[in-house]
Design a protein around this motif. Structure first.
Motif, mmCIF file in Angstrom:
data_model
loop_
_atom_site.group_PDB
_atom_site.id
_atom_site.type_symbol
_atom_site.label_atom_id
_atom_site.label_comp_id
_atom_site.label_asym_id
_atom_site.label_seq_id
_atom_site.Cartn_x
_atom_site.Cartn_y
_atom_site.Cartn_z
ATOM 1 N N ARG A 81 4.985 4.332 -12.096
ATOM 2 C CA ARG A 81 4.670 5.614 -11.534
ATOM 3 C C ARG A 81 3.546 5.135 -10.336
ATOM 4 N NH1 ARG A 81 -0.003 8.589 -11.543
ATOM 5 N NH2 ARG A 81 -1.010 7.383 -13.460
ATOM 6 N N LEU A 82 2.706 4.111 -10.708
ATOM 7 C CA LEU A 82 1.774 3.535 -9.921
ATOM 8 C C LEU A 82 2.547 2.824 -8.718
ATOM 9 C CD1 LEU A 82 -1.337 2.635 -12.135
ATOM 10 C CD2 LEU A 82 -0.961 4.703 -10.562
ATOM 11 N N GLN A 83 3.550 2.204 -8.972
ATOM 12 C CA GLN A 83 4.208 1.485 -8.093
ATOM 13 C C GLN A 83 4.491 2.304 -7.071
ATOM 14 O OE1 GLN A 83 7.849 -0.682 -9.032
ATOM 15 N NE2 GLN A 83 6.495 -2.494 -10.165
ATOM 16 N N LEU A 84 4.892 3.696 -7.340
ATOM 17 C CA LEU A 84 5.583 4.347 -6.312
ATOM 18 C C LEU A 84 4.268 5.039 -5.542
ATOM 19 C CD1 LEU A 84 8.445 6.536 -8.513
ATOM 20 C CD2 LEU A 84 8.526 4.713 -6.968
ATOM 21 N N THR A 85 3.307 5.100 -6.066
ATOM 22 C CA THR A 85 2.048 5.725 -5.567
ATOM 23 C C THR A 85 1.598 4.613 -4.622
ATOM 24 O OG1 THR A 85 1.259 6.875 -7.495
ATOM 25 C CG2 THR A 85 -0.247 6.347 -5.694
ATOM 26 N N ALA A 86 1.538 3.339 -4.895
ATOM 27 C CA ALA A 86 1.217 2.369 -3.982
ATOM 28 C C ALA A 86 2.063 2.222 -2.826
ATOM 29 C CB ALA A 86 1.100 1.080 -4.788
ATOM 30 N N ILE A 87 3.345 2.481 -2.830
ATOM 31 C CA ILE A 87 4.522 2.266 -1.825
ATOM 32 C C ILE A 87 4.237 3.585 -0.953
ATOM 33 C CG2 ILE A 87 6.907 2.485 -1.312
ATOM 34 C CD1 ILE A 87 7.528 0.981 -3.878
ATOM 35 N N GLY A 88 4.132 4.634 -1.466
ATOM 36 C CA GLY A 88 3.772 5.746 -0.509
ATOM 37 C C GLY A 88 2.397 5.614 0.196
ATOM 38 N N ALA A 89 1.520 4.987 -0.536
ATOM 39 C CA ALA A 89 0.021 4.883 0.157
ATOM 40 C C ALA A 89 0.212 3.854 1.360
ATOM 41 C CB ALA A 89 -0.811 4.241 -0.795
ATOM 42 N N LEU A 90 1.194 2.862 1.354
ATOM 43 C CA LEU A 90 1.672 1.981 2.485
ATOM 44 C C LEU A 90 1.723 2.756 3.834
ATOM 45 C CD1 LEU A 90 3.481 -0.703 0.768
ATOM 46 C CD2 LEU A 90 1.209 -0.969 1.741
ATOM 47 N N ALA A 91 2.015 4.016 3.915
ATOM 48 C CA ALA A 91 2.078 4.671 4.969
ATOM 49 C C ALA A 91 1.015 4.778 5.886
ATOM 50 C CB ALA A 91 2.766 5.862 4.835
ATOM 51 N N GLY A 92 -0.159 4.906 4.978
ATOM 52 C CA GLY A 92 -1.321 4.936 5.717
ATOM 53 C C GLY A 92 -1.929 3.863 6.470
ATOM 54 N N GLN A 93 -1.012 2.756 6.146
ATOM 55 C CA GLN A 93 -1.102 1.263 7.070
ATOM 56 C C GLN A 93 -0.525 1.230 8.210
ATOM 57 O OE1 GLN A 93 -3.402 -0.930 5.891
ATOM 58 N NE2 GLN A 93 -4.014 0.559 4.175
ATOM 59 N N GLY A 94 0.470 2.112 8.497
ATOM 60 C CA GLY A 94 1.075 2.159 9.767
ATOM 61 C C GLY A 94 2.057 1.330 10.157
ATOM 62 N N ASP A 95 2.250 0.830 11.297
ATOM 63 C CA ASP A 95 3.185 -0.336 11.662
ATOM 64 C C ASP A 95 3.309 -1.515 10.822
ATOM 65 O OD1 ASP A 95 4.611 1.529 13.261
ATOM 66 O OD2 ASP A 95 3.977 0.450 15.113
ATOM 67 N N ALA A 96 1.901 -1.785 10.362
ATOM 68 C CA ALA A 96 1.688 -3.259 9.792
ATOM 69 C C ALA A 96 2.395 -3.206 8.260
ATOM 70 C CB ALA A 96 0.195 -3.522 9.502
ATOM 71 N N ALA A 97 2.707 -2.080 7.794
ATOM 72 C CA ALA A 97 3.523 -1.945 6.537
ATOM 73 C C ALA A 97 4.960 -2.102 6.665
ATOM 74 C CB ALA A 97 2.796 -0.647 5.873
ATOM 75 N N VAL A 98 5.332 -1.892 7.770
ATOM 76 C CA VAL A 98 6.961 -1.757 7.907
ATOM 77 C C VAL A 98 7.549 -2.826 7.209
ATOM 78 C CG1 VAL A 98 8.883 -1.564 9.737
ATOM 79 C CG2 VAL A 98 6.834 -0.099 9.954
ATOM 80 N N PRO A 99 7.341 -4.270 7.514
ATOM 81 C CA PRO A 99 8.022 -5.340 6.788
ATOM 82 C C PRO A 99 8.309 -5.241 5.222
ATOM 83 C CG PRO A 99 6.405 -6.136 8.528
ATOM 84 C CD PRO A 99 6.233 -4.589 8.288
#
Length: 312
Positions: A81-99
């Protein structure tokens, strides 16, 4: 500095769980390196899932290399559950999170793939959408649905920093999918926004030639979107071949366009045997009609069909 004081309070030994969650939220609003480092330390040092979730969400709202690294490193050790929360939170990091998100698109489990796709759609830039597109094209058709939905959502968002050329190419890719599926209507409507005029016009003609009533109806309802009336003209010319629901949807779209160039079709709807089509035509004439339409409206009002028509 306020961020430093909040960081000290968050990491203090006497801080309660409830207060720590408040500090996480405040640090996420302040942003910056100090906030990211404090949140990362707090996330690493707590084992309580509620507290970790608060830190994860806060880190996602702090676009910063330290926040991105903290989230990327911790994800494999988290419960699902927290993995999914963290993956979704990466959207706030913008293009840097794309890789990182791009790698997650190939995860064996469906939930991480779906969450990563949604995060990339939220980022919405060329790098994010190209990653989604590449993964979608490489996947077997049976596994494409979550990524296709994310691509469609990204296009519907009309991100200002999304290249029109890439958006058009993605739209063409989606049109190769089966339009009879659950997203067929949404894909058709999106195509009207991105395809060049001549291509969009041929697309409209092709849809009208099919028996896919759901997509045809969605297309008729979306005819207020194209700025070029040439894309709308094929539907106007095929008006007599439409079913009642499609006629109503198209007449409402024409009314929203407010283009008197389609008055002929609206007037044609007034003579349609279906009461709901007549009603939609009346609504259109109320917006675009002229004094020349009054006799036809009065004639309808005197008839049985017009007797109980609120639109009339």
């Amino acid at each position: 500095e306020l961020a430093e004081r909040l960081a000290q309070a968050l990491l203090g030994p006497q801080t309660t769980a409830a207060a720590a969650r408040v500090f996480c939220s405040q640090l996420s609003l302040l942003g910056g390196r100090t906030s990211a480092e404090a949140l990362a330390r707090y996330l690493k040092g707590t084992s309580d899932d509620v507290q970790r979730e608060a830190a994860i969400v806060a880190l996602g709202n702090v676009p910063n290399p330290q926040a991105l690294e903290a989230l990327s490193v911790v994800i494999p050790s988290l419960p699902e559950r927290l993995q999914l929360t963290a993956i979704g939170a990466l959207a706030g990091q913008g293009d840097a999170a794309v890789p990182f998100l791009e790698k997650t698109l190939t995860a064996a489990a469906l939930s991480p793939r779906t969450t990563a796709a949604a995060a990339l759609a939220r980022i919405g830039g060329d790098a994010a959408i190209q990653s989604l597109r590449t993964a979608w094209l490489a996947m077997p058709e049976a596994d494409r649905d979550p990524l296709g939905g994310a691509l469609l959502k990204a296009l519907a968002g009309k991100h200002a920093h999304l290249s029109p050329v890439l958006a058009t190419d993605v739209c063409r890719d989606l049109l190769t999918a089966d339009l009879s599926g659950s997203r067929g209507a949404a894909i058709a409507q999106t195509a009207l926004h991105y395809l060049p005029r001549d291509e969009a016009r041929e697309f409209v003609r092709g849809i009208l030639a099919t028996q896919n009533e759901k997509v045809r109806l969605a297309l008729c309802a979306a005819m207020d979107q194209p700025t070029d009336k040439e894309i709308v003209t094929p539907v106007a010319k095929a008006f007599d071949t439409l079913n009642s629901a499609e006629k109503v949807a198209f007449l409402h779209a024409v009314r929203r366009r407010g283009d008197p160039g389609f008055l002929t079709v609206v007037r044609k709807g007034l003579a349609d045997p279906a009461a709901d089509v007549k009603g939609a035509a009346c609504d259109g004439l109320a917006c675009m009609g002229t004094t020349a339409d009054v006799p036809a409206l009065l004639q309808l009002a005197a008839s049985t069909d017009g007797k109980d028509s609120p639109a009339l």
